[in-house]
Design a protein around this motif. Structure first.
Motif, PDB file in Angstrom:
ATOM      1  N   MET A   1       0.849  -1.192   0.000  1.00  0.00           N
ATOM      2  CA  MET A   1       0.000   0.000   0.000  1.00  0.00           C
ATOM      3  C   MET A   1       0.887   1.247   0.000  1.00  0.00           C
ATOM      4  SD  MET A   1      -3.003   0.951   2.748  1.00  0.00           S
ATOM      5  CE  MET A   1      -1.968   0.477   4.133  1.00  0.00           C
ATOM      6  N   ALA A   2       0.844   2.013  -1.071  1.00  0.00           N
ATOM      7  CA  ALA A   2       1.665   3.223  -1.169  1.00  0.00           C
ATOM      8  C   ALA A   2       1.027   4.335  -0.346  1.00  0.00           C
ATOM      9  CB  ALA A   2       1.775   3.656  -2.622  1.00  0.00           C
ATOM     10  N   THR A   3       1.824   4.938   0.514  1.00  0.00           N
ATOM     11  CA  THR A   3       1.310   6.048   1.315  1.00  0.00           C
ATOM     12  C   THR A   3       2.217   7.257   1.118  1.00  0.00           C
ATOM     13  OG1 THR A   3       2.605   5.395   3.249  1.00  0.00           O
ATOM     14  CG2 THR A   3       0.382   4.481   3.061  1.00  0.00           C
ATOM     15  N   THR A   4       1.691   8.420   1.486  1.00  0.00           N
ATOM     16  CA  THR A   4       2.469   9.652   1.400  1.00  0.00           C
ATOM     17  C   THR A   4       2.401  10.344   2.756  1.00  0.00           C
ATOM     18  OG1 THR A   4       0.495  10.828   0.657  1.00  0.00           O
ATOM     19  CG2 THR A   4       1.973  10.023  -1.054  1.00  0.00           C
TER      20      THR A   4
ATOM     21  N   ARG B   1      -0.512   0.738   8.771  1.00  0.00           N
ATOM     22  CA  ARG B   1       0.363   0.120   7.766  1.00  0.00           C
ATOM     23  C   ARG B   1       0.114  -1.371   7.614  1.00  0.00           C
ATOM     24  NH1 ARG B   1       5.319  -0.558   8.574  1.00  0.00           N
ATOM     25  NH2 ARG B   1       5.608   0.321  10.645  1.00  0.00           N
ATOM     26  N   GLU B   2      -0.223  -2.028   8.711  1.00  0.00           N
ATOM     27  CA  GLU B   2      -0.390  -3.476   8.699  1.00  0.00           C
ATOM     28  C   GLU B   2      -1.846  -3.922   8.551  1.00  0.00           C
ATOM     29  OE1 GLU B   2       1.616  -4.850  12.225  1.00  0.00           O
ATOM     30  OE2 GLU B   2       3.579  -4.174  11.508  1.00  0.00           O
ATOM     31  N   ALA B   3      -2.752  -2.966   8.354  1.00  0.00           N
ATOM     32  CA  ALA B   3      -4.169  -3.323   8.187  1.00  0.00           C
ATOM     33  C   ALA B   3      -4.356  -4.066   6.865  1.00  0.00           C
ATOM     34  CB  ALA B   3      -5.035  -2.065   8.221  1.00  0.00           C
ATOM     35  N   ARG B   4      -5.050  -5.203   6.926  1.00  0.00           N
ATOM     36  CA  ARG B   4      -5.257  -6.027   5.721  1.00  0.00           C
ATOM     37  C   ARG B   4      -6.247  -5.386   4.748  1.00  0.00           C
ATOM     38  NH1 ARG B   4      -5.851  -9.361   9.902  1.00  0.00           N
ATOM     39  NH2 ARG B   4      -8.101  -9.503   9.599  1.00  0.00           N
ATOM     40  N   ASP B   5      -7.281  -4.766   5.298  1.00  0.00           N
ATOM     41  CA  ASP B   5      -8.316  -4.159   4.461  1.00  0.00           C
ATOM     42  C   ASP B   5      -9.016  -3.079   5.276  1.00  0.00           C
ATOM     43  OD1 ASP B   5     -10.098  -5.517   6.215  1.00  0.00           O
ATOM     44  OD2 ASP B   5     -10.162  -7.258   4.878  1.00  0.00           O
TER      45      ASP B   5
ATOM     46  N   LEU C   1      -8.706  -2.113   9.281  1.00  0.00           N
ATOM     47  CA  LEU C   1      -8.260  -0.774   9.704  1.00  0.00           C
ATOM     48  C   LEU C   1      -9.244  -0.204  10.716  1.00  0.00           C
ATOM     49  CD1 LEU C   1      -6.521   1.790   9.504  1.00  0.00           C
ATOM     50  CD2 LEU C   1      -7.855   2.443   7.491  1.00  0.00           C
ATOM     51  N   GLU C   2     -10.523  -0.283  10.393  1.00  0.00           N
ATOM     52  CA  GLU C   2     -11.552   0.239  11.298  1.00  0.00           C
ATOM     53  C   GLU C   2     -11.500  -0.500  12.644  1.00  0.00           C
ATOM     54  OE1 GLU C   2     -16.063   1.685  10.746  1.00  0.00           O
ATOM     55  OE2 GLU C   2     -15.753  -0.415  10.241  1.00  0.00           O
ATOM     56  N   ARG C   3     -11.362  -1.813  12.603  1.00  0.00           N
ATOM     57  CA  ARG C   3     -11.305  -2.617  13.831  1.00  0.00           C
ATOM     58  C   ARG C   3     -10.107  -2.209  14.697  1.00  0.00           C
ATOM     59  NH1 ARG C   3      -8.381  -6.340  15.535  1.00  0.00           N
ATOM     60  NH2 ARG C   3      -7.269  -6.697  13.579  1.00  0.00           N
ATOM     61  N   ARG C   4      -8.955  -2.012  14.057  1.00  0.00           N
ATOM     62  CA  ARG C   4      -7.738  -1.624  14.784  1.00  0.00           C
ATOM     63  C   ARG C   4      -7.916  -0.265  15.459  1.00  0.00           C
ATOM     64  NH1 ARG C   4      -2.457  -3.439  12.658  1.00  0.00           N
ATOM     65  NH2 ARG C   4      -2.727  -5.512  11.806  1.00  0.00           N
ATOM     66  N   LEU C   5      -8.521   0.681  14.726  1.00  0.00           N
ATOM     67  CA  LEU C   5      -8.728   2.021  15.293  1.00  0.00           C
ATOM     68  C   LEU C   5      -9.723   1.975  16.447  1.00  0.00           C
ATOM     69  CD1 LEU C   5      -8.825   4.080  11.974  1.00  0.00           C
ATOM     70  CD2 LEU C   5      -6.982   4.086  13.673  1.00  0.00           C
ATOM     71  N   LEU C   6     -10.811   1.221  16.273  1.00  0.00           N
ATOM     72  CA  LEU C   6     -11.828   1.119  17.328  1.00  0.00           C
ATOM     73  C   LEU C   6     -11.296   0.432  18.574  1.00  0.00           C
ATOM     74  CD1 LEU C   6     -14.974   0.237  15.187  1.00  0.00           C
ATOM     75  CD2 LEU C   6     -14.663   2.300  16.592  1.00  0.00           C
TER      76      LEU C   6
ATOM     77  N   VAL D   1      -3.598   6.299   2.794  1.00  0.00           N
ATOM     78  CA  VAL D   1      -3.784   4.983   3.424  1.00  0.00           C
ATOM     79  C   VAL D   1      -5.164   4.471   2.996  1.00  0.00           C
ATOM     80  CG1 VAL D   1      -3.968   3.714   5.598  1.00  0.00           C
ATOM     81  CG2 VAL D   1      -2.316   5.578   5.385  1.00  0.00           C
ATOM     82  N   ARG D   2      -5.162   3.661   1.944  1.00  0.00           N
ATOM     83  CA  ARG D   2      -6.431   3.158   1.402  1.00  0.00           C
ATOM     84  C   ARG D   2      -6.336   1.658   1.140  1.00  0.00           C
ATOM     85  NH1 ARG D   2      -8.999   7.726  -2.608  1.00  0.00           N
ATOM     86  NH2 ARG D   2      -8.710   9.512  -1.205  1.00  0.00           N
ATOM     87  N   PRO D   3      -6.390   0.866   2.212  1.00  0.00           N
ATOM     88  CA  PRO D   3      -6.347  -0.584   1.997  1.00  0.00           C
ATOM     89  C   PRO D   3      -7.585  -1.048   1.231  1.00  0.00           C
ATOM     90  CG  PRO D   3      -6.918  -0.078   4.277  1.00  0.00           C
ATOM     91  CD  PRO D   3      -6.576   1.229   3.622  1.00  0.00           C
ATOM     92  N   PRO D   4      -7.574  -2.256   0.671  1.00  0.00           N
ATOM     93  CA  PRO D   4      -8.740  -2.740  -0.061  1.00  0.00           C
ATOM     94  C   PRO D   4     -10.016  -2.610   0.774  1.00  0.00           C
ATOM     95  CG  PRO D   4      -6.928  -4.309  -0.226  1.00  0.00           C
ATOM     96  CD  PRO D   4      -6.499  -3.268   0.752  1.00  0.00           C
ATOM     97  N   GLY D   5     -11.081  -2.097   0.159  1.00  0.00           N
ATOM     98  CA  GLY D   5     -12.344  -1.921   0.879  1.00  0.00           C
ATOM     99  C   GLY D   5     -12.383  -0.651   1.714  1.00  0.00           C
ATOM    100  N   TRP D   6     -11.406   0.237   1.515  1.00  0.00           N
ATOM    101  CA  TRP D   6     -11.366   1.503   2.254  1.00  0.00           C
ATOM    102  C   TRP D   6     -12.664   2.283   2.067  1.00  0.00           C
ATOM    103  CZ3 TRP D   6     -11.479   6.600   0.353  1.00  0.00           C
ATOM    104  CH2 TRP D   6     -11.169   7.589   1.279  1.00  0.00           C
ATOM    105  N   GLU D   7     -13.182   2.289   0.848  1.00  0.00           N
ATOM    106  CA  GLU D   7     -14.397   3.068   0.536  1.00  0.00           C
ATOM    107  C   GLU D   7     -15.581   2.610   1.395  1.00  0.00           C
ATOM    108  OE1 GLU D   7     -12.796   1.118  -1.595  1.00  0.00           O
ATOM    109  OE2 GLU D   7     -11.755   2.462  -2.988  1.00  0.00           O
ATOM    110  N   ASP D   8     -15.617   1.324   1.738  1.00  0.00           N
ATOM    111  CA  ASP D   8     -16.749   0.790   2.509  1.00  0.00           C
ATOM    112  C   ASP D   8     -16.788   1.305   3.938  1.00  0.00           C
ATOM    113  OD1 ASP D   8     -17.342  -0.716   0.256  1.00  0.00           O
ATOM    114  OD2 ASP D   8     -16.206  -2.462   0.951  1.00  0.00           O
TER     115      ASP D   8
END
Length: 198
Positions: free
Chosen positions: A1-4, A111-115, A119-124, A147-154
């Protein structure tokens, strides 16, 4: 996942504070922890002032600091928050969690979030991060850091958040919108109260 990494996040009006929360993932999360019942500018200026007072922003060291000592650092004038004692405790618990679960590297949370759901679970799972805060963090991470892992839009919010703030003008517009929304909710609650009592 490319991040800036953006040069700054225009949340405070102080170039040094804005640069720190963009550059240091722990500073960003501390800012979000403090972003409660104080203006955005005050909350996100907190990490820089905390670093000045402690001489560092090392989560293992903050986690190991005597709680009374950390509370005093937060209470020192000008206090870092409206509720400095409580917020010292919250920041310490956040730092202890990052130190124990992520080896002191806050960026690993995303960085290590799979999708998107992960990511949401880790933050919560972070202390003091509820649904609204997690959504705002997802927006900031996705729109400002890429930071847009797969399914980020959902899991990304559909409403305006700090993630849409890219200038001082945008921050003013965002805050005006929030104030208007709160005023409308208060008015609605007052009308509801009158109709029930009438």
């Amino acid at each position: 996942m490319a991040t800036t990494t953006p040069e700054s996040l225009p949340f405070t009006g102080d170039p040094e504070a804005d640069a720190l929360i963009a550059r240091d993932p722990l500073a960003l999360l501390i800012g979000f922890t403090l972003d409660q019942q104080v203006p955005v500018q005050k909350a996100f200026s907190g990490p820089l002032e905390l670093r000045r007072r402690l001489g560092h922003l090392d989560c293992a060291k903050i986690a190991a600091t005597d709680p009374a000592e950390l509370a005093e650092v937060f209470q020192r004038r000008p206090a870092l928050h409206r509720f400095p004692g409580a917020m010292a405790g919250r920041v310490q618990v956040l730092c202890a969690t990052i130190a124990s679960q992520y080896g002191g590297d806050a960026s690993r949370i995303w960085r290590e979030a799979r999708d998107g759901r992960d990511l949401e679970r880790r933050l919560l799972a972070l202390p003091g991060v509820g649904d609204m805060k997690a959504k705002t963090l997802i927006a900031v991470l996705g729109k400002r850091f890429g930071v847009r892992p797969p399914g980020w839009e959902d899991v990304a919010p559909k409403h305006p958040t700090l993630g849409d703030v890219d200038s001082a003008e945008a921050l003013a517009h965002y805050q005006a919108g929030k104030r208007a929304k709160k005023a409308a909710l208060r008015e609605e609650a007052a009308r509801g109260g009158k109709s029930r009592s009438g």
